[in-house]
Design an enzyme around this catalytic site. Structure first.
Site, PDB file in Angstrom:
ATOM      1  CG  HIS A   1     -40.992 -37.907 -12.914  1.00 43.19           C
ATOM      2  ND1 HIS A   1     -40.760 -37.411 -14.176  1.00 43.19           N
ATOM      3  CD2 HIS A   1     -40.384 -37.040 -12.057  1.00 43.19           C
ATOM      4  CE1 HIS A   1     -40.057 -36.296 -14.093  1.00 43.19           C
ATOM      5  NE2 HIS A   1     -39.808 -36.048 -12.806  1.00 43.19           N
TER       6      HIS A   1
ATOM      7  CG  ASP B   1     -43.431 -34.949 -15.073  1.00 42.90           C
ATOM      8  OD1 ASP B   1     -43.930 -35.894 -15.711  1.00 42.90           O
ATOM      9  OD2 ASP B   1     -42.350 -34.415 -15.373  1.00 42.90           O
TER      10      ASP B   1
ATOM     11  CB  ALA C   1       6.418 -55.214  17.278  1.00 38.20           C
TER      12      ALA C   1
ATOM     13  N   GLY D   1      -0.711 -54.331  23.465  1.00 37.67           N
ATOM     14  CA  GLY D   1       0.590 -54.069  24.065  1.00 37.67           C
ATOM     15  C   GLY D   1       0.458 -53.864  25.558  1.00 37.67           C
TER      16      GLY D   1
ATOM     17  CB  CYS E   1      -1.570 -61.414  25.463  1.00 44.96           C
ATOM     18  SG  CYS E   1      -2.564 -62.270  24.244  1.00 44.96           S
TER      19      CYS E   1
END
Length: 923
Positions: free
Chosen positions: A128, A164, A620, A671, A728
Site C-alpha cells: 500500500h 488497509d 575582476a 583578493g 598569490c
C-alpha cells in the site's frame, strides 16, 4: 533501509542473494509493478506457482500476465472473484489448485474473498503506497501530496477483512520534495523501493522473522478515490495549498478549472519563490486574481498573496500545450516532410501499431491514450523510438504534449530539425584577428542564459596591458543587474532543471564543459594574454590547462558526495538511526582576482557546481573577458538557464551588493586581505552567509646551504617571477643562508639578464606586462620605498621603456626585518632577499613566521630531517620542499592567519559549498 517492528536494519541488494528458505507464492495483481515483483521473486529463488490477474484489455495482456506466460507460470485471468458476496466456485478451485503457501498482492484492483486471503499457510501480504494508518484507500499517493505531507512512503501489511487495516510487516519512508508530483514520487521511491520491499517481506516470512504490528487508529485517515469530477480547483486557498492540490492530481485525474467556458487541466505545478515575472493576464473562473501567462508558464495566486507556476495545460479534446503558449495555442502548422523524415514517420507508425494492437489501423487522428495506452506504454514508445530511429531522444512529456498521431509526428519532425529547441544563444562578439586566429569575445553581462547590456547601459574600457590600447567596451553591471542575476540563480536552484538533475548528469555537463574549454584552449589563452598580459605559452599550460583539469576533477566528484551513518545512544526500548546528508547551499557568489582570471574562476566554480549550487560570479573589473567566454561555452555544454551568471563591474558596486544580498548563501572570494575583511563583515551583517577567503600572502622561502644550488636558483626565480610575480603564492621573501648568499644572488642576476621581456603572444617571451597601469605604478612605488629604507637594489626596479605596462624583474638584498619590503606583499616581479646566519634553523623559522600572513612557504635542503622539521614549524597552508608552485587539482589550497580560511581544490573544496544535515529516526 528501515523495516518497522523488526529488530535489525537490513540493506537490500539488487544482486542475486541465496537464501535457505523459499516459498510457493501466488501473485495476485497487475501492472508493471506486479511484473517487477514477479521477476524479482523468481530471481531470488521463490517459486511463483500461479499468477492471478485481470483479463486482457482491448486485446492487450497485462504486463504481469505477459511476463508470467513467457516464463511458463500458470496464469489465470478472472474478471471477478465473487458474485453476490460469494466466491465463484470455479475461481476458488483454480486458486486452490496451485497450492500456494503465501499470497502476494503487489497491486490489485479486484476484491479478493477472505477465504482466498486466509487460505495459504502464511496468509496474504499487500503493498500500500502510504505510511499506514494514514491515507487508507485507493488514492493514497494523491492524498499524501494534497494534504501537504512532508513524508511519503509505503507499507507492506498482512491482509485482513478491513480496508488497509491489517498488521504491518514493514514500512519505508522518504521526504516529499517541494515539487513532487504523483508520478515523480512513485517513480523515484514508491516503485523501485516498493519492489525491493515486497521481495524482502516474502523472505522475512520464509525465514520466520516477519513481524505483525497491529495498526493504531491514532492518526488514521481514509480518503476516497479522486475522480475528475471532484478534482476541480477551489481558489480560496493559499498558494501552497493550491500547489499541493494540483500536484496531488498530476497526472491522474488532473486538477482543473474553467477558462473561457472550457475545462482546462493543470500540470507541472511549482511554488514560485522568486519575484513574479511579467506576463499577460488570464481570467480564470472562480479565481479572485487573474493568472499571468509568462514566458515560463502560467502564474497563479493564492489568497495569501504568494504565487505558484503551472508548466502545462490540457484542453477538453486531450491536447496539451506549454502554459506559456496559451495565447498562441492555435493548431500547429503542418510541415512538409523530407524522404528521411517520412521514413522515420513510417517507423513510428509501426511502433504505435505494436503498442496499440487493439486498433485496426493507425490514422492521423488516432489518439494514443484514448486508444488504450497507459503511462507504461509511454516509456515503451520513447525507448522503441530511440532504438529504431537512430537514437532520437524524446521525453515522456513529448508524448503527453502530442497525443494524436498527426501531432506527434509533427513534434518528432520539429525535434529532428532542432526547431523545438530553445532559441539559440545570441552573442554580440567583439572580434579580433590576432595570434593567427579570429578571437571572438563576448562583452555583455551574462544573466539567466543570455548576454545582455547592463540595465542602465553603462560600459567601461578593458585595456590590453601589452600596449595600453582598448580591447573593447564591457558592460558595467548595476545593482539591478546583480538582483536579476541572483533571482535567476535562485529560480534555477529552487524551480529549475538543475535542482532536480541527477548528480551523474550534472557531472556529464561539467565534463562536456571541460571538453569545450580544451577545444577552445588556444582562443581562451589568446584572450587571457590580451586581457591580463599572461605569456601565451604559460596561459595555455596553466591558466587554461589547469582550468580544464579542475572541471574534470570536480565533475568526477558529482556522484560521490556522501553522508555517513553514525552510531548513537539508543533510546531504549526503541532503537535509533542517525545519518548525515550533504546538501548544496543554494545560490553562491564568487568574486575572483585578475591574476589568473579563468583559473581562479575554475577553482571556485567547479567545486560550487559539482556540489549542486547555482552561482553568480563577478570577474575582476580589469580582466572580464575569459569569464564571459566561459559563460558562452557553458551554454553550449548544456547548462540550464540561471545556473551560471557572470556580471562584470566594480567591486564597490557589484562585489559589495553580492556580499550583502539576502538570497546568497555563500560567498567565495580571492583578493586582498583588506577587501576580504570588508566582505566578511558585510556577509555577517546581512544574513550570516558562509564565507571562504583566499587573501594576501608574504610567503617565505628558506634556502639552506646544503641545497642543490642550481635547482634552488631556478625554482627560486620561478617562485618570484612566475606569471610576472602576479601570483598569490609567490615567494614574498627569500631567506638565504649566509655561506651561499652572494653566489645565489649572482646566479639569479645572471639568469634574469637572459630573460626575454616582450609581447606575451611571442612564443619566446619569458616575461610579459603587468596586469594594469595602476598595479605597475604601485610596484614602482614599492621599489622606491625599499631604496629609501636602505635595502640594496641589485637589479631592475624600473619600468621598461616600451609601450605597455612592463617592469624589469627586480632583486633587493640586505632587507632587514623591520623594512616595508620585509612585511608587505608586492604581488609583482620583485625578489626580496634576506640573509640568515649559518646553521640558525630556529632563528630563520622565527623570522619566516613573523608575519600576519600564512598562505604558502618553501624550503630547499638536501637534509630530509631538516626539511620535515621546517615544514612542521612553518605557519602556512602550503609548504613546498625542494620545489615551488607545484599545485594540483586534487590537493587542497588555502591559507592560515590573515591569508584567509577555507580551501580551493581537492575534496575539501567541496565542503565549502555543502551543508551537512543530521537526520535521526526512531524505530
Amino acid at each position: 533501509m528501515l523495516w518497522r517492528g523488526g529488530q535489525a536494519l537490513r540493506r537490500f541488494s539488487t544482486g542475486r542473494v541465496c537464501f535457505k528458505n523459499k516459498l510457493k507464492v501466488a501473485l495476485i495483481g497487475q501492472s508493471l509493478f506486479g511484473q517487477e515483483v514477479y521477476s524479482h521473486l523468481c530471481k531470488e529463488g521463490h517459486r511463483v506457482v500461479g499468477v492471478f490477474t485481470v483479463p486482457d484489455k482491448d486485446g492487450k495482456a497485462d504486463p504481469l500476465a505477459l511476463a508470467a506466460e513467457k516464463n511458463g507460470t500458470p496464469v489465470f485471468k478472472f474478471p471477478r472473484w465473487r458474485v453476490k458476496g460469494k466466491t465463484i466456485k470455479e475461481v476458488a478451485e483454480a486458486y486452490r489448485s496451485v497450492g500456494a503457501e503465501l499470497n502476494v498482492l503487489p497491486f490489485c484492483t479486484q476484491f479478493i474473498p477472505m477465504d482466498v486471503i486466509d487460505g495459504p499457510k502464511h496468509g496474504s501480504i499487500i503493498y500500500h503506497p502510504s505510511i499506514l494508518p494514514r491515507h487508507r484507500g485507493a488514492s493514497a499517493i494523491n492524498w499524501t501530496l494534497i494534504m501537504g505531507d512532508k513524508k511519503a512512503g509505503f507499507s507492506v501489511f498482512w491482509a485482513d477483512d478491513g480496508l488497509d487495516t491489517g498488521p504491518i510487516l514493514l514500512q519505508r519512508s522518504c521526504d516529499v520534495e517541494p515539487n513532487d508530483t504523483v508520478d515523480a514520487l512513485y517513480n523515484r521511491f514508491l516503485f523501485p523501493e516498493g519492489i525491493k520491499a515486497m521481495v524482502e517481506a516474502v523472505q522475512l516470512i520464509a525465514d520466520g522473522k516477519a513481524p505483525r504490528i497491529p495498526q493504531t487508529e491514532e492518526g488514521a485517515t481514509y480518503e476516497g478515490i479522486q475522480k475528475k469530477e471532484n478534482a476541480k480547483i477551489s481558489w480560496n486557498q493559499s498558494a501552497e495549498a493550491l500547489h499541493n492540490w494540483i500536484r496531488g492530481h498530476d497526472k491522474v485525474p488532473g486538477a482543473w478549472a474553467e477558462i473561457n467556458g472550457q475545462v482546462v487541466t493543470f500540470y507541472g505545478s511549482s511554488l514560485l519563490n522568486s519575484s513574479v515575472p511579467p506576463g499577460e493576464p488570464l481570467e480564470i473562473k472562480g479565481a479572485e486574481k487573474p493568472g499571468l501567462v509568462t514566458k515560463n508558464g502560467l502564474v497563479l495566486f493564492g489568497n495569501d498573496g504568494k504565487a505558484l507556476m503551472v508548466r502545462n495545460l490540457q484542453f477538453e479534446d486531450g491536447k496539451m500545450i506549454p502554459a506559456s503558449q496559451y495565447f498562441s495555442s492555435g493548431e500547429m502548422s503542418m510541415v512538409e516532410l523530407t524522404a528521411e523524415e517520412v521514413k522515420v514517420a513510417e517507423t513510428i507508425k509501426v511502433i504505435w501499431a505494436g503498442i496499440l494492437s487493439n486498433v485496426p489501423a493507425i490514422e492521423d487522428s488516432t489518439d494514443f491514450f484514448k486508444s488504450g495506452a497507459s503511462s507504461m506504454d509511454v516509456a515503451r514508445l520513447v525507448e522503441e523510438i530511440r532504438q529504431k530511429c537512430g537514437g532520437l531522444q524524446l521525453q515522456n512529456e513529448d508524448v503527453y504534449m502530442a497525443t494524436k498521431f498527426e501531432d506527434f509526428i509533427q513534434k518528432v519532425v520539429r525535434k529532428l530539425r532542432g526547431e523545438d529547441q530553445e532559441a539559440e544563444l545570441v552573442v554580440d562578439y567583439v572580434s579580433k584577428e590576432i595570434n593567427d586566429m579570429t578571437v571572438k569575445m563576448p562583452y555583455q553581462c551574462f544573466i539567466n542564459g543570455q548576454f545582455t547590456d547592463a540595465e542602465d547601459g553603462q560600459t567601461y574600457d578593458t585595456i590590453n596591458p601589452t600596449d595600453g590600447s582598448t580591447i573593447c567596451k564591457v558592460s558595467y553591471a548595476s545593482l539591478v543587474d546583480v538582483d536579476k542575476a541572483v533571482a535567476a540563480a535562485k529560480d534555477a536552484f529552487e524551480n529549475g532543471e538543475w535542482g532536480r538533475m541527477n548528480a551523474r548528469d550534472r557531472g556529464r555537463l561539467m565534463y562536456r564543459l571541460a571538453d569545450l574549454m580544451e577545444e577552445k584552449q588556444e582562443e581562451l589563452a589568446t584572450i587571457e594574454a590580451l586581457d591580463s598580459g599572461a605569456v601565451y605559452t604559460l596561459a595555455l599550460k596553466t591558466h587554461i590547462g589547469m582550468s580544464v583539469q579542475t572541471f574534470r576533477y570536480f565533475a568526477g566528484w558529482c556522484d560521490k558526495i556522501q553522508g555517513s551513518t553514525i552510531p548513537i545512544n539508543q533510546a531504549r526500548p526503541n532503537r535509533n538511526l542517525t545519518f548525515t546528508k550533504k546538501e548544496p547551499l543554494g545560490v553562491c557568489a564568487i568574486i575572483i582576482p585578475w591574476n589568473y582570471p579563468l583559473m581562479m574562476l575554475a577553482w571556485k566554480s567547479a567545486a560550487c557546481l559539482a556540489a549542486g549550487n547555482t552561482l553568480v560570479l563577478k570577474p575582476a573589473q580589469v580582466t572580464p573577458l575569459t569569464a564571459l567566454k566561459f559563460a558562452e561555452l557553458s551554454v553550449k555544454a548544456g547548462f540550464p538557464k540561471g545556473v551560471i551568471n557572470i556580471i562584470p563591474g566594480s567591486g564597490g558596486v557589484v562585489g559589495q551588493h553580492l556580499s550583502e544580498h539576502p538570497d546568497i548563501r555563500k560567498l567565495g572570494f580571492t583578493g586582498s586581505t583588506l577587501i576580504g575583511k570588508q566582505i566578511m563583515k558585510s556577509c555577517a551583517m546581512s544574513n550570516l552567509k558562509k564565507v571562504s577567503l583566499e587573501l594576501g600572502g608574504k610567503s617565505p622561502l628558506i634556502i639552506f646551504s646544503d641545497c642543490e644550488l642550481d635547482k634552488a636558483v631556478r625554482m627560486g626565480m620561478g617562485a618570484v617571477f612566475f606569471n610576472k610575480g602576479e601570483n598569490c603564492i609567490a615567494a614574498g621573501r627569500l631567506f638565504v643562508e649566509e655561506s651561499i648568499h652572494d653566489e645565489f644572488v649572482t646566479r639569479v642576476v645572471e639568469e634574469i639578464k637572459k630573460m626575454k621581456i616582450g609581447d606575451p603572444l611571442d612564443r619566446s617571451t619569458d616575461h610579459g606586462p603587468q596586469n594594469h597601469k595602476a598595479h605597475l605604478e604601485k610596484l614602482l612605488q614599492y621599489c622606491e620605498a625599499g631604496v629609501k629604507e636602505g635595502a640594496t637594489l641589485v637589479y631592475g626596479g624600473r619600468q621598461v621603456q616600451r609601450p605597455g605596462f612592463f617592469m624589469e624583474p627586480t632583486v633587493f638584498t640586505d632587507v632587514e626585518d623591520h623594512m616595508y619590503l620585509a612585511k608587505e606583499e608586492s604581488f609583482g616581479p620583485i625578489m626580496v632577499i634576506s640573509k640568515f646566519q649559518n646553521g640558525d634553523v630556529d632563528g630563520v623559522l622565527q623570522r619566516a613566521n613573523n608575519t600576519e600572513y600564512g598562505l604558502a612557504s618553501g624550503v630547499f635542503t638536501r637534509d630530509i630531517n631538516k626539511a620535515m622539521y621546517v615544514s612542521e614549524k612553518l605557519e602556512a597552508g602550503t609548504v613546498f620542499i625542494n620545489t615551488y608552485n607545484k599545485t594540483d587539482v586534487a590537493a587542497p589550497f588555502g591559507g592560515f592567519k590573515q591569508s584567509g580560511f577555507g580551501k580551493d581544490l581537492g575534496e575539501e573544496a567541496l565542503n565549502e559549498y555543502l551543508k551537512t544535515k543530521s537526520v535521526t529516526l526512531e524505530y
